[in-house]
Design a protein around this motif. Structure first.
Motif, PDB file in Angstrom:
ATOM      1  N   VAL A 420       9.262  -1.680   5.780  1.00 52.11           N
ATOM      2  CA  VAL A 420       8.322  -0.649   5.508  1.00 52.11           C
ATOM      3  C   VAL A 420       7.502  -1.217   4.193  1.00 52.11           C
ATOM      4  O   VAL A 420       8.222  -1.510   3.262  1.00 52.11           O
ATOM      5  N   LEU A 422       4.972  -0.910   1.226  1.00 55.28           N
ATOM      6  CA  LEU A 422       4.084   0.172   0.413  1.00 55.28           C
ATOM      7  C   LEU A 422       3.185  -0.824  -0.511  1.00 55.28           C
ATOM      8  O   LEU A 422       3.612  -1.445  -1.251  1.00 55.28           O
ATOM      9  N   TYR A 430      -5.114  -7.037   0.312  1.00 51.70           N
ATOM     10  CA  TYR A 430      -4.140  -6.293   1.316  1.00 51.70           C
ATOM     11  C   TYR A 430      -4.403  -6.642   2.638  1.00 51.70           C
ATOM     12  O   TYR A 430      -3.739  -7.053   3.309  1.00 51.70           O
ATOM     13  N   THR A 443       5.357  -1.794   9.580  1.00 48.66           N
ATOM     14  CA  THR A 443       4.163  -1.129   9.259  1.00 48.66           C
ATOM     15  C   THR A 443       3.872  -1.165   7.635  1.00 48.66           C
ATOM     16  O   THR A 443       5.042  -1.599   7.018  1.00 48.66           O
ATOM     17  N   SER A 444       2.730  -0.757   7.537  1.00 52.36           N
ATOM     18  CA  SER A 444       2.497  -0.920   5.970  1.00 52.36           C
ATOM     19  C   SER A 444       1.471   0.313   5.461  1.00 52.36           C
ATOM     20  O   SER A 444       0.704   0.754   6.402  1.00 52.36           O
ATOM     21  N   PHE A 445       1.666   0.511   4.190  1.00 51.03           N
ATOM     22  CA  PHE A 445       0.791   1.740   3.755  1.00 51.03           C
ATOM     23  C   PHE A 445      -0.201   1.075   2.667  1.00 51.03           C
ATOM     24  O   PHE A 445       0.605   0.544   1.735  1.00 51.03           O
ATOM     25  N   LEU A 447      -1.783   2.465  -0.711  1.00 50.25           N
ATOM     26  CA  LEU A 447      -1.759   3.779  -1.527  1.00 50.25           C
ATOM     27  C   LEU A 447      -2.857   3.732  -2.563  1.00 50.25           C
ATOM     28  O   LEU A 447      -2.450   4.801  -3.405  1.00 50.25           O
ATOM     29  N   ALA A 453       2.267   2.461  -5.642  1.00 48.93           N
ATOM     30  CA  ALA A 453       3.188   1.797  -4.906  1.00 48.93           C
ATOM     31  C   ALA A 453       4.690   1.921  -5.346  1.00 48.93           C
ATOM     32  O   ALA A 453       5.795   2.170  -4.710  1.00 48.93           O
TER      33      ALA A 453
END
Length: 573
Positions: A420, A422, A430, A443-445, A447, A453
């Motif tokens: 995962v 961040l 990104y 998955t990636s977020f 922020l 992050a």
């Protein structure tokens, strides 16, 4: 009088020049042996005080060093050896002595060659003079002597010598002008791999120095620059399993994201003078050149997945041997962090802690030396917000682009391409990293601004670390009260706490198998940083503080390099 005495005590200025051996003081590092050399053409000299470009022995480091930080090598050798006792330092000194020995051999050979030429020339002169005398004697015996003027006598005596020079020109007896050897000998710790680029800048190759056949790293480097057939990932999977390292086959899980196409966001060629040295693997097909720094438990799995998904990857690791397996399977080899950044479009880094992250960027031959406008740097290390903010500022100040992207997971998830991610910082970067993130994670977020992050990652690991300490506490309490630990695990697995994490860590404890999947020393580091984060905003973290003390106890019991589940041992001692 005092002023006069002070002036008299001041050391005399040292006259240094190109080619001199010196002791160079760089920042917090101890004085190190090096040689003053010509800097690469692309590297401008800093403004201000006078300085020299120094290549250090026994390492791949180089830097501009101010004159006041330099001392002549021979004059201070004994003093430096007394105050420095490290193994690497001794290897550097040995490298200098070997260099001097080779240089002395070259000088002696040149001297002998010069003497031999002088002897030959002298012999030729004596032979010619003797022949001239005989010729004159023969003429005087066969013919009557004539009176000649002093002018004609003088001309007659010199003309044969003059004709000799005109008819048979020879080289004068001056020693040959050897090109100055400005290269540093092979490092004792990280061997030289080619006489080309240094820290991302192109050095002119020396035609007088053939490639050494015995340097395997050089051949790895050459191998990494040539087109290779389809990569056999079965071989790397088998090898990594045998060594307990990452597995490349498990990246099939990334199929949940569909077909991954390597990112095609290219830099403008005018900013990329080293493109010729590192051409695209498929001419006409735009693919980003990816760099990766740090091949630990997490980094190895990430690189494996990037390679499998078709990315062109250049790798570097502090321990060079860790690169070998990836080079054999298609990766390219970078000699220094700066060189990797200079030859790649996007460079990722994954190292252990804030100090390592800063050294990687700011240290000699570090990332910052390879940053140019448009170059991209993505730090995937778990560090504090202050550290990542500082790194972002220095990267952007050089025209680079920065993204922080720490990852949540462990070695197995890294191998499986199920991390995962961040991320925070440059939103455009990104998006450019999309195909890379698909290869390494599920998955990636995003922020927001830099630092977010890092904070989120520390909070996640704080929860995980505290939970692990609680699991260990429960298992030991079950044991001392006469309860079955296996039964406790079975009950937990049937309840709301059931998870892969819970089952795996309990199995580690029950089997006494603490092979690292997430180093105990790193989860303790993250707990410490999370507690500091709470302090910075005056927020209590009593659970994390208690767990941190248990991990510190485990470290004192030599469990640092075991898996985080080895915190169990802190309860049974």
């Amino acid at each position: 009088m005092a002023a006069a005495a002070g002036a008299a005590a001041a050391p005399a200025p040292v006259n240094l020049r190109l080619g001199d051996l010196v002791w160079g003081k760089l920042g917090r590092y101890p004085p190190w042996p090096g040689k003053i050399v010509n800097p690469p053409k692309d590297l401008k000299k800093p403004r201000g005080k006078k300085c020299f470009f120094v290549k250090f022995f026994g390492t791949e480091d180089h830097a501009w060093i101010k004159v006041e930080q330099l001392k002549p090598y021979h004059a201070h050798k004994e003093d430096m050896i007394k105050i420095n006792k490290g193994k690497r330092f001794q290897q550097a000194v040995d490298a200098v002595e070997e260099f001097l020995k080779k240089a002395k051999g070259k000088d002696q050979a040149s001297h002998n060659s010069t003497e031999e030429k002088n002897r030959q020339n002298s012999s030729e002169e004596r032979g010619k003079s003797a022949g001239e005398e005989k010729r004159k004697a023969g003429l005087s015996e066969g013919k009557p002597k004539k009176r000649v003027s002093s002018v004609s006598s003088e001309r007659g005596s010199k003309s044969p010598l003059k004709r000799t020079y005109e008819q048979s020109p020879r080289k004068r007896g001056r020693p040959p002008k050897d090109e100055k050897d400005l290269t540093i000998p092979e490092s004792s710790t990280v061997k030289r791999m080619m006489t080309g680029t240094v820290a991302g800048f192109k050095w002119p190759p020396s035609v007088s120095e053939p490639v050494k056949e015995g340097d395997p790293h050089f051949h790895h480097f050459l191998l990494s620059q040539t087109e290779k057939p389809a990569v056999c990932y079965q071989a790397i999977s088998k090898k990594l399993k045998e060594t307990g390292s990452t597995s490349i086959q498990a990246a099939d899980s990334t199929a949940i994201n569909g077909s991954i196409t390597p990112t095609d966001k290219k830099l403008d060629k005018e900013f990329d003078p080293l493109a010729e040295a590192f051409p695209d693997p498929q001419p006409g097909v735009a693919t980003n050149r990816i760099g990766f720094l740090g091949l630990g438990l997490m980094g190895s799995g990430i690189v494996s997945n990037l390679l499998k998904m078709g990315h062109t990857v250049t790798v570097w690791n502090r321990t060079a041997e860790k690169c070998d397996l990836f080079i054999q399977e298609g990766a390219r080899l970078g000699r220094t962090p700066a060189e990797v950044v200079s030859t790649c479009d996007i460079t990722f880094a994954c190292v252990s802690d804030p100090k390592a992250a800063k050294d990687l960027v700011l240290g000699p031959s570090g990332v910052l030396q390879g940053i140019r406008p448009g170059k991209c740097y993505v730090d995937m290390s778990t560090v504090d917000a202050d550290t990542v903010t500082e790194l972002a500022q220095v990267i952007v100040s050089r025209g680079g682009r920065f993204l922080e992207a720490p990852v949540s997971g462990n070695q197995q998830l890294s191998n499986d391409g199920m991390l995962v991610i961040l991320a925070a910082g440059d939103r455009g970067l990104y998006e450019d990293c999309s195909s890379c993130f698909q290869a390494m994670g599920k998955t990636s977020f995003f922020l927001g601004e830099v630092g977010n992050a890092a904070k989120m990652m520390l909070i996640v690991n704080m929860v995980q670390g505290s939970f692990m300490a609680t699991i260990a506490e429960g298992l030991t309490l079950a044991q001392v009260t006469g309860q079955s630990q296996q039964t406790l695990l079975d009950i937990l697995n049937q309840g709301q706490l059931a998870s892969i994490f819970l089952d795996q860590k309990c199995q580690n404890i029950l089997q006494g198998n603490f092979k690292p999947d997430f180093y105990l020393k790193y989860i303790q580091k993250d707990l410490r940083l999370a507690i500091a984060l709470g302090d910075s905003v005056n927020h209590p973290t009593p659970m994390a503080a208690a767990a941190n003390e248990v991990y510190k106890r485990a470290k004192a019991l030599d469990q640092s390099d075991n898996d985080m589940s080895a915190v169990y041992r802190a309860y049974i001692h």
